[in-house]
Design a protein around this motif. Sequence first.
Motif, PDB file in Angstrom:
ATOM      1  N   ARG A 341     -27.301  45.044  -3.955  1.00 42.22           N
ATOM      2  CA  ARG A 341     -27.049  45.211  -5.380  1.00 42.22           C
ATOM      3  C   ARG A 341     -28.332  45.585  -6.097  1.00 42.22           C
ATOM      4  O   ARG A 341     -29.439  45.176  -5.703  1.00 42.22           O
ATOM      5  CB  ARG A 341     -26.466  43.926  -5.964  1.00 42.22           C
ATOM      6  N   LEU A 342     -28.188  46.389  -7.147  1.00 36.33           N
ATOM      7  CA  LEU A 342     -29.317  46.850  -7.947  1.00 36.33           C
ATOM      8  C   LEU A 342     -29.109  46.389  -9.387  1.00 36.33           C
ATOM      9  O   LEU A 342     -28.016  46.531  -9.941  1.00 36.33           O
ATOM     10  CB  LEU A 342     -29.427  48.383  -7.903  1.00 36.33           C
ATOM     11  N   ARG A 343     -30.187  45.867  -9.974  1.00 30.22           N
ATOM     12  CA  ARG A 343     -30.175  45.524 -11.400  1.00 30.22           C
ATOM     13  C   ARG A 343     -31.347  46.258 -12.042  1.00 30.22           C
ATOM     14  O   ARG A 343     -32.483  46.156 -11.565  1.00 30.22           O
ATOM     15  CB  ARG A 343     -30.314  44.012 -11.595  1.00 30.22           C
ATOM     16  N   PHE A 344     -31.078  47.036 -13.085  1.00 28.65           N
ATOM     17  CA  PHE A 344     -32.161  47.796 -13.708  1.00 28.65           C
ATOM     18  C   PHE A 344     -31.973  47.799 -15.221  1.00 28.65           C
ATOM     19  O   PHE A 344     -30.854  47.789 -15.735  1.00 28.65           O
ATOM     20  CB  PHE A 344     -32.247  49.217 -13.149  1.00 28.65           C
ATOM     21  N   THR A 345     -33.107  47.800 -15.925  1.00 31.41           N
ATOM     22  CA  THR A 345     -33.097  47.725 -17.376  1.00 31.41           C
ATOM     23  C   THR A 345     -34.336  48.400 -17.917  1.00 31.41           C
ATOM     24  O   THR A 345     -35.185  48.896 -17.157  1.00 31.41           O
ATOM     25  CB  THR A 345     -33.022  46.267 -17.845  1.00 31.41           C
ATOM     26  N   ASP A 346     -34.449  48.443 -19.238  1.00 33.63           N
ATOM     27  CA  ASP A 346     -35.599  49.043 -19.911  1.00 33.63           C
ATOM     28  C   ASP A 346     -35.818  48.253 -21.204  1.00 33.63           C
ATOM     29  O   ASP A 346     -34.863  48.013 -21.958  1.00 33.63           O
ATOM     30  CB  ASP A 346     -35.324  50.521 -20.219  1.00 33.63           C
ATOM     31  N   THR A 354     -31.749  56.519 -15.090  1.00 32.10           N
ATOM     32  CA  THR A 354     -31.179  57.295 -13.988  1.00 32.10           C
ATOM     33  C   THR A 354     -31.743  56.776 -12.677  1.00 32.10           C
ATOM     34  O   THR A 354     -32.959  56.574 -12.550  1.00 32.10           O
ATOM     35  CB  THR A 354     -31.504  58.793 -14.128  1.00 32.10           C
ATOM     36  N   LEU A 355     -30.844  56.585 -11.681  1.00 36.60           N
ATOM     37  CA  LEU A 355     -31.252  56.149 -10.351  1.00 36.60           C
ATOM     38  C   LEU A 355     -31.422  57.345  -9.424  1.00 36.60           C
ATOM     39  O   LEU A 355     -30.681  58.331  -9.505  1.00 36.60           O
ATOM     40  CB  LEU A 355     -30.194  55.209  -9.755  1.00 36.60           C
ATOM     41  N   SER A 371     -21.676  52.803  -7.012  1.00 36.05           N
ATOM     42  CA  SER A 371     -21.102  52.737  -8.364  1.00 36.05           C
ATOM     43  C   SER A 371     -21.899  53.664  -9.256  1.00 36.05           C
ATOM     44  O   SER A 371     -22.042  54.844  -8.935  1.00 36.05           O
ATOM     45  CB  SER A 371     -21.081  51.293  -8.872  1.00 36.05           C
ATOM     46  N   ILE A 372     -22.462  53.188 -10.339  1.00 36.18           N
ATOM     47  CA  ILE A 372     -23.084  54.083 -11.312  1.00 36.18           C
ATOM     48  C   ILE A 372     -24.447  54.559 -10.815  1.00 36.18           C
ATOM     49  O   ILE A 372     -25.123  53.890 -10.036  1.00 36.18           O
ATOM     50  CB  ILE A 372     -23.232  53.399 -12.685  1.00 36.18           C
ATOM     51  N   THR A 373     -24.838  55.751 -11.261  1.00 36.17           N
ATOM     52  CA  THR A 373     -26.181  56.277 -10.992  1.00 36.17           C
ATOM     53  C   THR A 373     -26.986  56.426 -12.270  1.00 36.17           C
ATOM     54  O   THR A 373     -28.177  56.734 -12.198  1.00 36.17           O
ATOM     55  CB  THR A 373     -26.089  57.646 -10.292  1.00 36.17           C
ATOM     56  N   GLN A 374     -26.355  56.277 -13.424  1.00 39.55           N
ATOM     57  CA  GLN A 374     -27.087  56.351 -14.678  1.00 39.55           C
ATOM     58  C   GLN A 374     -26.309  55.594 -15.757  1.00 39.55           C
ATOM     59  O   GLN A 374     -25.127  55.295 -15.598  1.00 39.55           O
ATOM     60  CB  GLN A 374     -27.314  57.803 -15.108  1.00 39.55           C
ATOM     61  N   GLN A 389     -24.838  49.520  -6.952  1.00 33.91           N
ATOM     62  CA  GLN A 389     -24.826  49.092  -5.558  1.00 33.91           C
ATOM     63  C   GLN A 389     -25.308  50.242  -4.691  1.00 33.91           C
ATOM     64  O   GLN A 389     -24.918  51.403  -4.899  1.00 33.91           O
ATOM     65  CB  GLN A 389     -23.412  48.666  -5.146  1.00 33.91           C
ATOM     66  N   LEU A 390     -26.163  49.928  -3.715  1.00 32.63           N
ATOM     67  CA  LEU A 390     -26.689  50.916  -2.775  1.00 32.63           C
ATOM     68  C   LEU A 390     -26.165  50.568  -1.390  1.00 32.63           C
ATOM     69  O   LEU A 390     -26.411  49.459  -0.892  1.00 32.63           O
ATOM     70  CB  LEU A 390     -28.217  50.910  -2.790  1.00 32.63           C
ATOM     71  N   CYS A 391     -25.425  51.509  -0.764  1.00 35.40           N
ATOM     72  CA  CYS A 391     -24.800  51.252   0.535  1.00 35.40           C
ATOM     73  C   CYS A 391     -25.368  52.204   1.582  1.00 35.40           C
ATOM     74  O   CYS A 391     -25.503  53.413   1.343  1.00 35.40           O
ATOM     75  CB  CYS A 391     -23.288  51.427   0.456  1.00 35.40           C
ATOM     76  N   PHE A 392     -25.667  51.637   2.755  1.00 35.72           N
ATOM     77  CA  PHE A 392     -26.254  52.407   3.846  1.00 35.72           C
ATOM     78  C   PHE A 392     -25.149  52.916   4.767  1.00 35.72           C
ATOM     79  O   PHE A 392     -24.201  52.174   5.082  1.00 35.72           O
ATOM     80  CB  PHE A 392     -27.238  51.539   4.625  1.00 35.72           C
ATOM     81  N   PRO A 393     -25.220  54.180   5.219  1.00 36.49           N
ATOM     82  CA  PRO A 393     -24.149  54.761   6.043  1.00 36.49           C
ATOM     83  C   PRO A 393     -23.956  53.996   7.345  1.00 36.49           C
ATOM     84  O   PRO A 393     -24.920  53.508   7.956  1.00 36.49           O
ATOM     85  CB  PRO A 393     -24.649  56.192   6.318  1.00 36.49           C
TER      86      PRO A 393
END
Length: 747
Positions: A341-346, A354-355, A371-374, A389-393
């Motif tokens: 899981r990714l949590r990002f803020t400003d 943008t991720l 899920s979202i990229t921006q 969320q970042l998922c590995f193949p």
Amino acid sequence: MLTPLRIFTAPNRLRLLLLLVCSFLAQQAAATHIVGGELDLQYQSGSTYRITLNLYFDALNGNPGALDQDLTVSIFEKGSNRRLQNVVLPLSTNTFVAYTNPACTQPSLVTRSLVYSRLVELPASIYNSAGGYYAVVERCCRNNGINNIVLPGNAGQTFYLEFPAVVRNGQPFVNSTPRIFPPLSDYACRGDLFYYNFSGQDADKDSLVYELVTPLNGSSDPADPKPVVAAPAPYSSINWNPGLGTLNQIPGAPTLSIGRFTGRLEVRPTQIGLFVFGIKCSEYRKGEKIGEVRRDFQLKVLNCPSNIPPEMVVLMPNAPRAYQPSRDTLRLQPNADRCVRLRFTDPNPTSRLTLSLNPVNFTGPLPTFASITQGLVRAPGAPDTLVSQLCFPACLDTKGKVFFVDVIVADDGCALPKRDTVRVAFTSAPVPNGAPRITTTANPLPLRARPGDLVTFDVAVTDPENDPITLTLAGRGFQAAAVGAQLTQGISGNQVQGRFSWRVPCPTTNQRLFEFELVATGSPCAERQATTIVIPVQVEYNNRPPTLTSDFPAALSAEPIVIRRVLGGFFEATLEGLDADTDQLTLTAAGNNFDLAAAGMSFVPTNGAGRATGIFRWEPNCDQTTLATPLEVTFQLREATCVPVGQQRTVRFEVASADTLTFLPPNIFTPNTDGTNDFFELRDLPPNFCNAEFSDIKIFNRWGKQVYTSTSRNFRWDGSNMPAGAYYYLIVYTDKRRYKGNVTIAR
């Protein structure tokens, strides 16, 4: 000493005013406000190249009158500085340079891109010097507002590139210069890190090396801003302001730098202003430098609003704590959770984030954002923190090595986005995968067929993991398509279904066994897995020749059968063909150089599989005597098979005369009026037959003198008082037949 009083009359004042105006106009013409640019040389074909000048122009402060419609490039030999040619380059395009982020556009910074281009010939007979060549365009002047060089408004620019000989060791040496650096319209913010990718591309895949250089000034100046042709090297450089130089071109902490192999430009400027800088890109082939391109450009540094970088947190799988780059390594197992899981803020208000990802030490499949990229934060109705969320193949296989990927969040700040990066270390084992399975309805094997048969069977392919599958058809030792075999296929659910079809052709070789390969291929995790089955088809072919019989009389020796008939009758015969292989049989009859119907003949066949019959009929008539002689008819039996064996009979037909008696004319007569044998007459003359009619008779004495003639076949010659002795006669028919003989007069 007293200074003479200078009195300005009206004409003198006018001349002074004109002098001042001309001086002002000259300065305005010189102030072209060139931003920068570079030359480019690209191979086309043969000895033809395209040479291009990309010139960047200050669209706000530049003198519109200095937008040249053409510029001249001069080409020199490096070793001798010998001028080889001057090429006038016409202006081809005039466009604006776009900002990386259009929202950051500054009204005080607008740049035009001017492109001058033309094809040029570089023949091997001239451009063969081992030292190489250089091309140059000179133009003045630079922006007056440049802050890091001396007298910028008087400084010119020399656009310069080097290229090798077009022939080496007697062979063509093709080379295009590197196409470097996208044009720069962005500005930098004082105190913020500025970065830009100036890396180039080379059509020849040569190695590129970047370095900072001092921009070239050359010989152009305000007095001669656009020389007719460029001067040969060497070229003077611009003069840096005190404290600056080649390795310290822009005041900064750190100062301007460029990645030697990446072309990444970086500087954290400490002063606002406009700063010119120079970059050289050298190209190497097999460790040898073969050319270079220089670019001059300028960077504007502004005071920008404060922008705090965004923040990124990566959470461990199935754990609430944050990933620690210096301590943690993700170990991804086939059947375990492969997502983080990714949590990002400003902290800044109304920030759009943008991720993105950057693989550090690997290539291949990248993780994906599930899920979202921006998204927008700290705006009315927007959250303070975004979650993704970042998922590995599942296919990703690091083969036991530790891979690194940078997870980056960037804001939309100006001049360039601020970023936060978390470098994630991970290992990954792929999910096990099984090979595809093939089933067919081909049974029993080998399949057996004869030429002309249609062989068909169905094919079904499944994959245990439902991976995408491809199904192909091939022949062992032959091309399946070349013999007409086809495989049509489609997808039904998680299956590939196909149908094999092959119309067995006639064999062209001794090959009788054809082995067809069906190959089902899956590519899970980019690793090919294939399953192959072989379907053998045995072609059975052994031809027995057909037989042809008829009720024609048997021929004697090798001569054709001869059928003779008189007028008024007819002839009829039956022919029959048989084939033990039940091949399709065809009976035909053809006249040799004549039409059957014209000769009173007909032939009616009845064709079929394994048996064919025909009835031939002939009715003789006089018209047939005018046709080709003899009347020969060829009867032919054909079989429809791969290697046919034909049968034929040739029969000759002749129209016989009704006269079947031997023509025996008398050879003596006694013209003594005793009533017995007093005349020479021929009651048994051959009868008239069709076009063969009696024409005349002539009688000659022993000395060849004609003594009698008649055109009547009922003639009677009484001797004409000729003396006793032998006489000779000649009888002629209209068909040129002749009968000769002698007759004796006895008294």
